[in-house]
Structure formats: structure tokens, C-alpha cells
Design a protein around this motif. Structure first.
Motif, PDB file in Angstrom:
ATOM      1  N   ARG A  78      -8.670  -0.622  -1.111  1.00  0.00           N
ATOM      2  CA  ARG A  78      -8.373  -1.240  -2.405  1.00  0.00           C
ATOM      3  C   ARG A  78      -8.792  -2.703  -2.444  1.00  0.00           C
ATOM      4  O   ARG A  78      -9.395  -3.159  -3.411  1.00  0.00           O
ATOM      5  CB  ARG A  78      -6.868  -1.123  -2.705  1.00  0.00           C
ATOM      6  CG  ARG A  78      -6.474  -1.587  -4.109  1.00  0.00           C
ATOM      7  CD  ARG A  78      -4.980  -1.757  -4.262  1.00  0.00           C
ATOM      8  NE  ARG A  78      -4.462  -2.774  -3.341  1.00  0.00           N
ATOM      9  CZ  ARG A  78      -3.180  -3.028  -3.145  1.00  0.00           C
ATOM     10  NH1 ARG A  78      -2.271  -2.331  -3.795  1.00  0.00           N
ATOM     11  NH2 ARG A  78      -2.790  -3.966  -2.304  1.00  0.00           N
ATOM     12  N   ARG A  97      -5.366   2.604   2.760  1.00  0.00           N
ATOM     13  CA  ARG A  97      -5.390   2.426   1.298  1.00  0.00           C
ATOM     14  C   ARG A  97      -5.697   0.979   0.942  1.00  0.00           C
ATOM     15  O   ARG A  97      -6.520   0.711   0.052  1.00  0.00           O
ATOM     16  CB  ARG A  97      -4.011   2.773   0.711  1.00  0.00           C
ATOM     17  CG  ARG A  97      -3.715   4.237   0.603  1.00  0.00           C
ATOM     18  CD  ARG A  97      -2.308   4.393   0.048  1.00  0.00           C
ATOM     19  NE  ARG A  97      -1.863   5.779   0.059  1.00  0.00           N
ATOM     20  CZ  ARG A  97      -0.594   6.135   0.061  1.00  0.00           C
ATOM     21  NH1 ARG A  97       0.360   5.235   0.036  1.00  0.00           N
ATOM     22  NH2 ARG A  97      -0.263   7.408   0.056  1.00  0.00           N
ATOM     23  N   ILE A 102       1.253   2.889  -8.489  1.00  0.00           N
ATOM     24  CA  ILE A 102       0.904   4.169  -9.144  1.00  0.00           C
ATOM     25  C   ILE A 102       2.177   4.949  -9.506  1.00  0.00           C
ATOM     26  O   ILE A 102       2.203   5.654 -10.515  1.00  0.00           O
ATOM     27  CB  ILE A 102      -0.074   5.045  -8.319  1.00  0.00           C
ATOM     28  CG1 ILE A 102       0.509   5.502  -7.003  1.00  0.00           C
ATOM     29  CG2 ILE A 102      -1.411   4.395  -8.107  1.00  0.00           C
ATOM     30  CD1 ILE A 102      -0.217   6.756  -6.497  1.00  0.00           C
ATOM     31  N   GLY A 141       0.789  -1.234   0.000  1.00  0.00           N
ATOM     32  CA  GLY A 141       0.000   0.000   0.000  1.00  0.00           C
ATOM     33  C   GLY A 141       0.819   1.281   0.000  1.00  0.00           C
ATOM     34  O   GLY A 141       0.270   2.373   0.116  1.00  0.00           O
ATOM     35  N   GLU A 182       0.972  11.863   0.791  1.00  0.00           N
ATOM     36  CA  GLU A 182      -0.157  12.748   0.437  1.00  0.00           C
ATOM     37  C   GLU A 182       0.090  14.181   0.894  1.00  0.00           C
ATOM     38  O   GLU A 182      -0.844  14.971   1.011  1.00  0.00           O
ATOM     39  CB  GLU A 182      -1.489  12.154   0.952  1.00  0.00           C
ATOM     40  CG  GLU A 182      -1.752  10.816   0.256  1.00  0.00           C
ATOM     41  CD  GLU A 182      -2.893   9.982   0.811  1.00  0.00           C
ATOM     42  OE1 GLU A 182      -3.794  10.557   1.429  1.00  0.00           O
ATOM     43  OE2 GLU A 182      -2.864   8.750   0.607  1.00  0.00           O
ATOM     44  N   LEU A 206       4.272  14.083  -5.535  1.00  0.00           N
ATOM     45  CA  LEU A 206       4.856  12.863  -6.096  1.00  0.00           C
ATOM     46  C   LEU A 206       5.551  13.148  -7.419  1.00  0.00           C
ATOM     47  O   LEU A 206       6.651  12.680  -7.676  1.00  0.00           O
ATOM     48  CB  LEU A 206       3.740  11.843  -6.355  1.00  0.00           C
ATOM     49  CG  LEU A 206       3.365  10.881  -5.245  1.00  0.00           C
ATOM     50  CD1 LEU A 206       2.327   9.898  -5.738  1.00  0.00           C
ATOM     51  CD2 LEU A 206       4.590  10.145  -4.740  1.00  0.00           C
ATOM     52  N   ASN A 219       5.402   9.083  -0.328  1.00  0.00           N
ATOM     53  CA  ASN A 219       4.027   9.113  -0.834  1.00  0.00           C
ATOM     54  C   ASN A 219       3.086   9.267   0.355  1.00  0.00           C
ATOM     55  O   ASN A 219       2.320   8.373   0.702  1.00  0.00           O
ATOM     56  CB  ASN A 219       3.737   7.832  -1.622  1.00  0.00           C
ATOM     57  CG  ASN A 219       2.350   7.843  -2.229  1.00  0.00           C
ATOM     58  OD1 ASN A 219       1.707   8.904  -2.331  1.00  0.00           O
ATOM     59  ND2 ASN A 219       1.858   6.682  -2.618  1.00  0.00           N
TER      60      ASN A 219
END
Ligand code: ATP
Length: 199
Positions: free
Chosen positions: A143, A139, A16, A11, A176, A180, A174
Motif C-alpha cells: 500500500r 499489505r 476497509i 495494516g 483472509e 469479513l 481479517n
């Protein structure tokens, strides 16, 4: 062309971030699905698994993953045996795949267990994707529709993030908060320079 690993806990956002590198025309080798494909199709792995666990671990569709998992579950020796078949096959497959991309400044290998499997030893450098534990848990719950206990079990097989960072040349946060794209672009530039210096 240099070989770059990318790893991080469950996660953390490896997938991504790899998609963003692919947008920059960098080829990415996804070790987990490749390992699954090799376990279905590679004759040496197939024979090794049948020799050890019997013919019923395969059916017409390929490897019976649930059956194998139930046999090797909590059996450390059996897990090590499977790894001793799969890890070298993935390493060889990655080299073969890399040789198709020698026109690129670098290629990437994405693996959750890049250090744990020993794959990192064969790479020029490694990026760890870092994210706080609570964010990662949330996450993955969203997911995979998984419970915190199920996710924790998967986390227990992974090195702590601090150790991965200690052994990495680059970190992408990462969390938030930090951009990124900015971090990815900076690392992309550095890797292109590293690659040019290696020529
Ligand atoms: P795994 O090891 O389980 O494959 P991973 O490291 O590849 O995980 P991702 O699948 O990339 O992680 O990310 C986990 C989930 O969190 C995904 O649903 C993804 O869309 C989401 N996610 C990741 N990073 C962010 C972010 N910065 N903002 C919002 N959602 C994010």
C-alpha cells in the motif's frame, strides 16, 4: 446512541472494515485525519504549539508537520506535550460530531492508537481488528511502498495486538480466511441490540 471504537495495528484492515460499516449507514469518525485538521485549525492547539516550539512550526498553509516531527522526534516530553494538546481536542471534537448522529443506533471512532491515546476510556465498547503480522507487513509494503524497517518503526509505537484484544469487547479477524462480511454483520446486529437495551 452508543459510541464504539475500532482499532487495530497498522495494516490490520481498519479502513476497509470501516467502509463496510459506513455501507450499513453507520457514521465513522476517523481520528487521525481529524487530529491533523485540528492541528492546522484549532486556535488553542496552534497557540500551544507556537508557545512551546516557536512560530516557525506554522506557515500560511498551516502546521509544518515535518518541522514539528523533526523537533519532537525521540523527545518523549515534547511528544507528550503535543499529545496533551491534541488528544483532548480530538475527544471534544468527537463528542461534538457524535451529537450530530443521535438518530443512529451507534457511531464509530476509528483510531490506530485508540487505547494508547486514552480515547477508548470514553467509549461504550471497542472492536479490535486482528491480522497476522506477516500479512500486515505485506499489505503495508504494497500500500505505502514502505520498507519492513519503516513499518516496524510505526508498529513500535503501537500496543501489541494481544493487549488490544484483551481490552476489547469484539474482535474482527481479517486474516483472509474468515468471512469479513459475516463478522461485520454479526457485530452490527449485536451493537444494535446493545444500543436498544441502553435506551
Ligand atoms: P493503517 O493503520 O496503516 O491506516 P489500516 O488498518 O487502516 O491501516 P487498511 O488500509 O484498511 O489498514 O488495509 C491495509 C491494506 O491492506 C490496504 O491496501 C487494504 O486494501 C489491504 N487489505 C486489508 N484487508 C484486506 C483483505 N482482507 N484482503 C485483501 N486486502 C486487504
Amino acid at each position: 446512541m452508543i459510541k464504539v471504537g475500532i482499532t487495530g495495528g497498522i495494516g490490520s484492515g481498519k479502513t476497509i472494515i470501516c467502509a463496510a460499516f459506513e455501507k450499513l449507514c453507520i457514521p465513522v469518525y476517523y481520528a487521525d485525519p481529524r487530529a491533523k485538521a485540528l492541528m492546522n485549525n484549532d486556535p488553542a492547539i496552534r497557540q500551544g504549539l507556537i508557545d512551546k516550539f516557536g512560530p516557525l512550526v506554522y506557515n500560511n498553509d498551516g502546521l509544518c508537520r515535518d518541522k514539528l516531527a523533526s523537533i519532537i522526534f525521540t523527545n518523549k516530553d515534547a511528544i507528550e506535550y503535543v499529545n496533551s494538546l491534541v488528544h483532548p481536542a480530538v475527544a471534544a471534537d468527537f463528542i461534538k460530531w457524535s451529537n450530530l448522529h443521535t438518530d443512529k443506533p451507534y457511531v464509530m471512532e476509528e483510531a490506530a492508537l485508540l487505547f494508547e491515546s486514552g480515547a477508548a476510556q470514553h467509549l461504550d465498547c471497542v472492536i479490535t481488528v486482528s491480522a497476522p503480522l506477516d500479512i500486515r507487513l505485506n499489505r503495508v509494503m504494497l500500500r505505502d511502498n514502505a520498507s519492513p524497517e519503516q513499518i516496524q518503526k510505526r508498529m513500535d509505537n503501537q500496543w501489541p495486538e494481544e493487549e488490544k484484544i484483551r481490552q476489547s469487547q469484539f474482535v474482527i479477524f481479517n486474516n483472509e480466511k474468515e468471512s469479513l462480511l459475516k463478522q461485520i454483520n454479526n457485530i452490527h446486529l449485536e451493537l444494535q441490540m446493545l444500543s436498544a437495551r441502553k435506551k
